[in-house]
Write a protein that holds these residues in place. Structure first.
Motif, PDB file in Angstrom:
ATOM      1  N   ALA A 275       0.822  -1.212   0.000  1.00  0.00           N
ATOM      2  CA  ALA A 275       0.000   0.000   0.000  1.00  0.00           C
ATOM      3  C   ALA A 275       0.856   1.262   0.000  1.00  0.00           C
ATOM      4  O   ALA A 275       0.448   2.297  -0.550  1.00  0.00           O
ATOM      5  CB  ALA A 275      -0.924  -0.004   1.222  1.00  0.00           C
ATOM      6  N   LEU A 276       2.047   1.189   0.584  1.00  0.00           N
ATOM      7  CA  LEU A 276       2.918   2.366   0.669  1.00  0.00           C
ATOM      8  C   LEU A 276       3.640   2.666  -0.635  1.00  0.00           C
ATOM      9  O   LEU A 276       3.843   3.825  -1.009  1.00  0.00           O
ATOM     10  CB  LEU A 276       3.974   2.156   1.763  1.00  0.00           C
ATOM     11  CG  LEU A 276       3.598   2.435   3.210  1.00  0.00           C
ATOM     12  CD1 LEU A 276       4.767   2.086   4.121  1.00  0.00           C
ATOM     13  CD2 LEU A 276       3.217   3.902   3.395  1.00  0.00           C
ATOM     14  N   TYR A 277       4.054   1.608  -1.319  1.00  0.00           N
ATOM     15  CA  TYR A 277       4.913   1.773  -2.488  1.00  0.00           C
ATOM     16  C   TYR A 277       4.217   1.205  -3.718  1.00  0.00           C
ATOM     17  O   TYR A 277       3.592   0.146  -3.668  1.00  0.00           O
ATOM     18  CB  TYR A 277       6.253   1.066  -2.268  1.00  0.00           C
ATOM     19  CG  TYR A 277       6.976   1.552  -1.029  1.00  0.00           C
ATOM     20  CD1 TYR A 277       7.650   2.768  -1.024  1.00  0.00           C
ATOM     21  CD2 TYR A 277       6.957   0.802   0.143  1.00  0.00           C
ATOM     22  CE1 TYR A 277       8.305   3.212   0.122  1.00  0.00           C
ATOM     23  CE2 TYR A 277       7.607   1.240   1.294  1.00  0.00           C
ATOM     24  CZ  TYR A 277       8.275   2.449   1.273  1.00  0.00           C
ATOM     25  OH  TYR A 277       8.907   2.900   2.405  1.00  0.00           O
ATOM     26  N   ASP A 278       4.354   1.916  -4.818  1.00  0.00           N
ATOM     27  CA  ASP A 278       3.677   1.504  -6.045  1.00  0.00           C
ATOM     28  C   ASP A 278       4.162   0.162  -6.551  1.00  0.00           C
ATOM     29  O   ASP A 278       3.408  -0.616  -7.131  1.00  0.00           O
ATOM     30  CB  ASP A 278       3.871   2.571  -7.137  1.00  0.00           C
ATOM     31  CG  ASP A 278       3.148   3.863  -6.792  1.00  0.00           C
ATOM     32  OD1 ASP A 278       2.172   3.797  -6.017  1.00  0.00           O
ATOM     33  OD2 ASP A 278       3.577   4.919  -7.271  1.00  0.00           O
ATOM     34  N   SER A 279       5.436  -0.102  -6.353  1.00  0.00           N
ATOM     35  CA  SER A 279       5.990  -1.369  -6.824  1.00  0.00           C
ATOM     36  C   SER A 279       7.179  -1.741  -5.948  1.00  0.00           C
ATOM     37  O   SER A 279       7.666  -0.935  -5.153  1.00  0.00           O
ATOM     38  CB  SER A 279       6.453  -1.258  -8.286  1.00  0.00           C
ATOM     39  OG  SER A 279       7.499  -0.294  -8.389  1.00  0.00           O
ATOM     40  N   ALA A 280       7.612  -2.972  -6.092  1.00  0.00           N
ATOM     41  CA  ALA A 280       8.808  -3.418  -5.380  1.00  0.00           C
ATOM     42  C   ALA A 280      10.021  -2.793  -6.064  1.00  0.00           C
ATOM     43  O   ALA A 280      10.565  -3.325  -7.027  1.00  0.00           O
ATOM     44  CB  ALA A 280       8.890  -4.936  -5.393  1.00  0.00           C
ATOM     45  N   CYS A 281      10.453  -1.653  -5.526  1.00  0.00           N
ATOM     46  CA  CYS A 281      11.395  -0.798  -6.238  1.00  0.00           C
ATOM     47  C   CYS A 281      12.855  -1.210  -6.086  1.00  0.00           C
ATOM     48  O   CYS A 281      13.699  -0.805  -6.882  1.00  0.00           O
ATOM     49  CB  CYS A 281      11.235   0.640  -5.755  1.00  0.00           C
ATOM     50  SG  CYS A 281      11.345   0.779  -3.945  1.00  0.00           S
ATOM     51  N   ALA A 282      13.162  -1.967  -5.063  1.00  0.00           N
ATOM     52  CA  ALA A 282      14.542  -2.391  -4.785  1.00  0.00           C
ATOM     53  C   ALA A 282      15.490  -1.203  -4.682  1.00  0.00           C
ATOM     54  O   ALA A 282      16.652  -1.290  -5.082  1.00  0.00           O
ATOM     55  CB  ALA A 282      15.030  -3.382  -5.847  1.00  0.00           C
ATOM     56  N   GLU A 283      15.004  -0.099  -4.130  1.00  0.00           N
ATOM     57  CA  GLU A 283      15.815   1.115  -4.042  1.00  0.00           C
ATOM     58  C   GLU A 283      16.013   1.606  -2.612  1.00  0.00           C
ATOM     59  O   GLU A 283      16.714   2.581  -2.392  1.00  0.00           O
ATOM     60  CB  GLU A 283      15.155   2.249  -4.852  1.00  0.00           C
ATOM     61  CG  GLU A 283      15.077   1.975  -6.346  1.00  0.00           C
ATOM     62  CD  GLU A 283      14.312   3.066  -7.085  1.00  0.00           C
ATOM     63  OE1 GLU A 283      13.716   3.912  -6.405  1.00  0.00           O
ATOM     64  OE2 GLU A 283      14.330   3.047  -8.329  1.00  0.00           O
ATOM     65  N   LEU A 284      15.410   0.944  -1.637  1.00  0.00           N
ATOM     66  CA  LEU A 284      15.383   1.465  -0.278  1.00  0.00           C
ATOM     67  C   LEU A 284      16.467   0.831   0.597  1.00  0.00           C
ATOM     68  O   LEU A 284      16.836  -0.325   0.409  1.00  0.00           O
ATOM     69  CB  LEU A 284      14.022   1.192   0.369  1.00  0.00           C
ATOM     70  CG  LEU A 284      12.774   1.660  -0.399  1.00  0.00           C
ATOM     71  CD1 LEU A 284      11.522   1.242   0.352  1.00  0.00           C
ATOM     72  CD2 LEU A 284      12.808   3.176  -0.589  1.00  0.00           C
ATOM     73  N   ASP A 285      16.945   1.617   1.551  1.00  0.00           N
ATOM     74  CA  ASP A 285      17.761   1.075   2.636  1.00  0.00           C
ATOM     75  C   ASP A 285      16.801   0.705   3.761  1.00  0.00           C
ATOM     76  O   ASP A 285      16.132   1.575   4.330  1.00  0.00           O
ATOM     77  CB  ASP A 285      18.785   2.103   3.120  1.00  0.00           C
ATOM     78  CG  ASP A 285      19.889   2.324   2.099  1.00  0.00           C
ATOM     79  OD1 ASP A 285      20.307   1.339   1.471  1.00  0.00           O
ATOM     80  OD2 ASP A 285      20.324   3.475   1.925  1.00  0.00           O
ATOM     81  N   VAL A 286      16.723  -0.587   4.061  1.00  0.00           N
ATOM     82  CA  VAL A 286      15.683  -1.117   4.941  1.00  0.00           C
ATOM     83  C   VAL A 286      16.310  -1.767   6.168  1.00  0.00           C
ATOM     84  O   VAL A 286      17.296  -2.492   6.058  1.00  0.00           O
ATOM     85  CB  VAL A 286      14.810  -2.158   4.201  1.00  0.00           C
ATOM     86  CG1 VAL A 286      13.703  -2.676   5.120  1.00  0.00           C
ATOM     87  CG2 VAL A 286      14.210  -1.544   2.933  1.00  0.00           C
ATOM     88  N   LEU A 287      15.702  -1.523   7.336  1.00  0.00           N
ATOM     89  CA  LEU A 287      16.111  -2.181   8.577  1.00  0.00           C
ATOM     90  C   LEU A 287      14.952  -2.994   9.123  1.00  0.00           C
ATOM     91  O   LEU A 287      13.845  -2.484   9.302  1.00  0.00           O
ATOM     92  CB  LEU A 287      16.533  -1.148   9.630  1.00  0.00           C
ATOM     93  CG  LEU A 287      16.862  -1.731  11.021  1.00  0.00           C
ATOM     94  CD1 LEU A 287      18.103  -2.624  10.947  1.00  0.00           C
ATOM     95  CD2 LEU A 287      17.068  -0.619  12.051  1.00  0.00           C
ATOM     96  N   ASP A 288      15.211  -4.265   9.381  1.00  0.00           N
ATOM     97  CA  ASP A 288      14.273  -5.146  10.060  1.00  0.00           C
ATOM     98  C   ASP A 288      14.700  -5.179  11.525  1.00  0.00           C
ATOM     99  O   ASP A 288      15.655  -5.855  11.899  1.00  0.00           O
ATOM    100  CB  ASP A 288      14.322  -6.543   9.441  1.00  0.00           C
ATOM    101  CG  ASP A 288      13.221  -7.466   9.937  1.00  0.00           C
ATOM    102  OD1 ASP A 288      12.498  -7.078  10.861  1.00  0.00           O
ATOM    103  OD2 ASP A 288      13.090  -8.575   9.385  1.00  0.00           O
ATOM    104  N   ALA A 289      14.000  -4.420  12.371  1.00  0.00           N
ATOM    105  CA  ALA A 289      14.381  -4.214  13.769  1.00  0.00           C
ATOM    106  C   ALA A 289      13.711  -5.268  14.641  1.00  0.00           C
ATOM    107  O   ALA A 289      12.509  -5.231  14.837  1.00  0.00           O
ATOM    108  CB  ALA A 289      13.991  -2.816  14.221  1.00  0.00           C
ATOM    109  N   GLY A 290      14.530  -6.192  15.155  1.00  0.00           N
ATOM    110  CA  GLY A 290      13.990  -7.357  15.844  1.00  0.00           C
ATOM    111  C   GLY A 290      13.616  -8.404  14.823  1.00  0.00           C
ATOM    112  O   GLY A 290      12.521  -8.948  14.826  1.00  0.00           O
TER     113      GLY A 290
END
Length: 444
Positions: A275-290
């Motif tokens: 819902a947040l992103y139009d597509s799986a952009c593979a452009e973000l720096d992402v942290l999975d916290a826990g």
């Protein structure tokens, strides 16, 4: 045999029995290379002695070669078909090698040859429990206890069968017997507290916790249960040691258990991202916290140019690493870790982790500093509708619940904008739904 593998003795200088006894002592001391030198010489000189083949098989198993271990012990049994201890150890190796049905056959043969073999009954009960052949497991443990009624570990294993069946009263009796015989073992107290909680007998568990703390006054599990059961001296969050101990112990069965509870947090995260992103952009720096065992990794990976995970449990991180979704994994406390990374993430996700925090103010403060402008914070917490001055409470199960007003005020206080705070069912526990919130916030 190379020169550096030569034994410290000449075979003609000692009796075979003495050499074998020495090798067994070395095996027990985990001096595997030294044991191997002796056993190889014995095997070269006495290739048809069942005891030599048996213990060479045990050595091979301890060194990780189960195929050789099984082959060697089966040779011993072919020579000595009545070798009960060899059948018992063969069962252990079959079980470790993922062949539980063959393990059952081996244990039953060991018992047939020696009806007083307590170890074989105990091992048989354990593998039958794992196969969910509960009545047979109960029968095996009952026989073991009949033969050795003073053994606390047998009662613990007996309790584990009943616990897995959901027969919590029977499990409690077994754990109490284990504690009476071995009052210093923390795992027995933890198990008893759990089955009492599952029966709604929290008040009855309090004397058990206090007895536990007499024997282990700093135990993080006991202290956390005391806080959650009494509702007094409530910590702002679960301690680091509590998290480590809980999830290191839980790592091997975590995914299977949560599947049985219809665990929904990773799926809710996936819905939020779509819902947040139009597509799986593979452009973000992402942290999975826990990040735990990495259940969110597959949903985060398509959006990430770099995917990082952080968790306090080293054993959970091993499972996450094996999934192969993460670029980097860190063993650290998430608030402290996030606080060290200023404006480094476009997206921070925390699924079913902040349930171990009551006061979320430090988490929110760290998150807004770690997010880049326009970045998002997606997380789940458990929900309470009670009117609470603090905005959160600790529950008997040891996790915290929060009010919607607390979440909204806490996010806005640090400058995060709550985009969505939606009521969701997160999972089942003891057959009842666990209500929570799915929260999406933005750094504008």
């Amino acid at each position: 045999m190379s020169n550096d593998e030569q034994p410290d003795f000449r075979i003609e200088e000692v009796s075979p029995d003495l050499a074998l006894s020495g090798a067994i002592r070395l095996l027990q001391a985990n001096r595997l290379d030294d044991a191997k030198r002796i056993l190889r010489v014995l095997l070269e000189n006495y290739p048809d002695v069942p005891e030599v083949l048996h213990f060479y098989g045990i050595l091979a198993h301890q060194q990780g070669n189960d195929e050789l271990a099984i082959e060697s012990i089966e040779k011993a049994i072919a020579i000595a078909p009545d070798y009960a201890d060899a059948y018992n150890n063969l069962g252990n190796i079959y079980n470790k090698a993922g062949k539980p049905e063959k393990a059952v056959e081996a244990y039953r043969r060991a018992i047939e040859l020696n009806p007083a073999n307590v170890a074989a009954y105990n091992n048989l009960g354990t593998v039958l429990k794992d196969l969910e052949r509960f009545e047979e497991a109960v029968e095996a443990f009952s026989k073991a206890i009949e033969l050795m009624p003073g053994n606390a570990e047998l009662y613990r294993n007996f309790g584990n069968v009943f616990r897995k069946q959901g027969k919590f009263a029977e499990a409690a009796r077994a754990y109490r017997n284990a504690i009476s015989l071995r009052p210093y073992r923390s795992e027995d107290y933890e198990s008893l507290c759990h089955v009492l909680y599952m029966q709604g007998l929290v008040e009855e568990a309090l004397p058990t916790i206090r007895q536990w703390l007499e024997h282990d006054p700093t135990n993080p599990l006991a202290l956390h249960r005391l806080h959650s059961y009494t509702g007094t001296d409530i910590p702002a969050r679960a301690s680091n040691d509590y998290i480590r101990m809980t999830f290191d112990d839980f790592a091997d069965s975590f995914d299977i258990v949560l599947k049985g509870l219809e665990y929904r947090a990773p799926g809710l995260v996936e819905q939020s991202l779509s819902a947040l992103y139009d597509s799986a952009c593979a452009e973000l720096d992402v942290l999975d916290a826990g990040c735990g065992t990495g259940l969110c990794g597959e949903f985060l990976r398509p959006y990430a140019q770099r995917l990082s995970g952080v968790d306090l449990s080293a054993k959970m991180l091993e499972k996450a690493r094996a999934r192969g979704h993460y670029d980097e994994l860190f063993e650290a406390e998430l608030t402290e870790f996030i606080g060290r990374h200023v404006e480094q993430f476009d997206l921070i996700v925390s699924a079913d982790t902040l349930v171990y925090f009551g006061d979320l103010s430090q988490v929110f403060d760290s998150v807004i500093r770690a997010l880049r402008r326009g970045g998002h914070f997606v997380f789940t917490v458990e929900r309470t509708e009670e009117q609470l001055s603090a905005g959160y409470k600790i529950n008997y199960h040891g996790r915290y619940s929060h009010t919607e007003d607390y979440l909204r005020r806490g996010l806005e206080a640090v400058g995060l904008v709550p985009i969505r705070i939606e009521r969701e069912m997160l999972r089942y526990e003891a057959g009842l739904p666990v209500d929570g919130f799915l929260v999406v916030a933005n750094r504008p």
